[in-house]
Design an enzyme around this catalytic site. Sequence first.
Site, PDB file in Angstrom:
ATOM      1  N   THR A 118     -18.824  37.436  -3.689  1.00 45.27           N
ATOM      2  CA  THR A 118     -20.157  36.879  -3.489  1.00 45.27           C
ATOM      3  C   THR A 118     -21.113  37.645  -4.398  1.00 45.27           C
ATOM      4  O   THR A 118     -21.342  38.840  -4.189  1.00 45.27           O
ATOM      5  CB  THR A 118     -20.607  36.989  -2.020  1.00 45.27           C
ATOM      6  OG1 THR A 118     -19.727  36.222  -1.203  1.00 45.27           O
ATOM      7  CG2 THR A 118     -22.019  36.459  -1.846  1.00 45.27           C
ATOM      8  N   LYS A 193     -23.191  29.278  -1.329  1.00 47.19           N
ATOM      9  CA  LYS A 193     -22.998  30.427  -0.436  1.00 47.19           C
ATOM     10  C   LYS A 193     -24.329  31.111  -0.153  1.00 47.19           C
ATOM     11  O   LYS A 193     -24.644  31.451   1.004  1.00 47.19           O
ATOM     12  CB  LYS A 193     -22.019  31.413  -1.078  1.00 47.19           C
ATOM     13  CG  LYS A 193     -21.876  32.755  -0.350  1.00 47.19           C
ATOM     14  CD  LYS A 193     -21.161  32.621   0.971  1.00 47.19           C
ATOM     15  CE  LYS A 193     -21.064  33.955   1.714  1.00 47.19           C
ATOM     16  NZ  LYS A 193     -20.097  34.886   1.098  1.00 47.19           N
ATOM     17  N   LYS A 268     -26.827  42.393   1.804  1.00 48.05           N
ATOM     18  CA  LYS A 268     -26.460  42.108   0.411  1.00 48.05           C
ATOM     19  C   LYS A 268     -26.683  40.633   0.071  1.00 48.05           C
ATOM     20  O   LYS A 268     -27.291  40.299  -0.957  1.00 48.05           O
ATOM     21  CB  LYS A 268     -24.993  42.462   0.167  1.00 48.05           C
ATOM     22  CG  LYS A 268     -24.458  41.998  -1.186  1.00 48.05           C
ATOM     23  CD  LYS A 268     -22.946  41.984  -1.224  1.00 48.05           C
ATOM     24  CE  LYS A 268     -22.451  41.247  -2.463  1.00 48.05           C
ATOM     25  NZ  LYS A 268     -20.977  41.128  -2.503  1.00 48.05           N
TER      26      LYS A 268
END
Length: 320
Positions: A118, A193, A268
């Site tokens: 990611t 995402k 994050k």
Amino acid sequence: MSDELQAEAGASVTGTIAFLGLGHMGGPMASNLVKAGYTVTGFDVVPAALETARAHGIATADAAAEAVAGAAVVLTMLPSGKHLLDAYRGTPGQPGQPSQPGLLETAAPGTLFLDCSTINVDEAREAAGLAVAAGHRAVDAPVSGGVVGAEAGTLTFMVGALPDDFEAVKPMLEVMGRRVVHCGEHGAGQAAKICNNLILGISMIAVSEAFVLGEKLGLTHQALFDVASAASGQCWALTTNCPVPGPVPTSPANRDYQPGFAGALMAKDLRLALNALESTGVAARLGPLASEIYDTFAAEGGAGRDFSGIITDIRDKSAS
């Protein structure tokens, strides 16, 4: 992979898979590929991760370049975009340390590079551009579902790829996940995402604030859950990852907020969303605030707790 398994899966990519990054997510994903009959050679910089991988039947290499040499697919699950780009390009030597060749240089021509990390959308597009320029194929396919989903093979993959490359990796992804969505071309998987986790982070804060408010107003957790889960407040953060113990027995709140999806990872992902919001000029207000809230939560002891543990932070900071 055997001919029988290949025919059953409809795989259009055959040969060894080099799996780089065998941590809490990558290790179970690689194990599921091995169980399905794929030939996997793994590598991780953490010796304990290599030991665990070998215990689950995954062959390991002593270096990333060794794993990649001759592989048909290079699957990466790395902590950040910088790690990915450095791995692709290679790193110059430092005092006392030799230079490391880039994976794009080490791989055979036409290798399919599948990144499940990611990272920033711009970094994903840069990585894909480097791979294509080096004569390879590129797919970004970040995941949702956490460690539980990785172990159970029920992850959701959000895929950015050219159509032919998507079809090539789809059988592999279906071994590791329950849902595989082609979101568009390079970078689109990361975009999906980041947008999804922006929704998730904001909604978990809202659900947690509502439960703390309910406590102050004399509502039981079960009463609020019974109403909101069947009304307009219904969402995944409530009905699957409920931040209070009791209403959803499988939620991390019932095991002292053991992740799950750790607070550090939510922090994050929200920083990635914040980067995207700023670069696109979106007039967002809740996203930046959610990012700030989770940064503080992670810094103040929540990094290793499930992200639903944000409720404890809200409760602790509320007036008595």
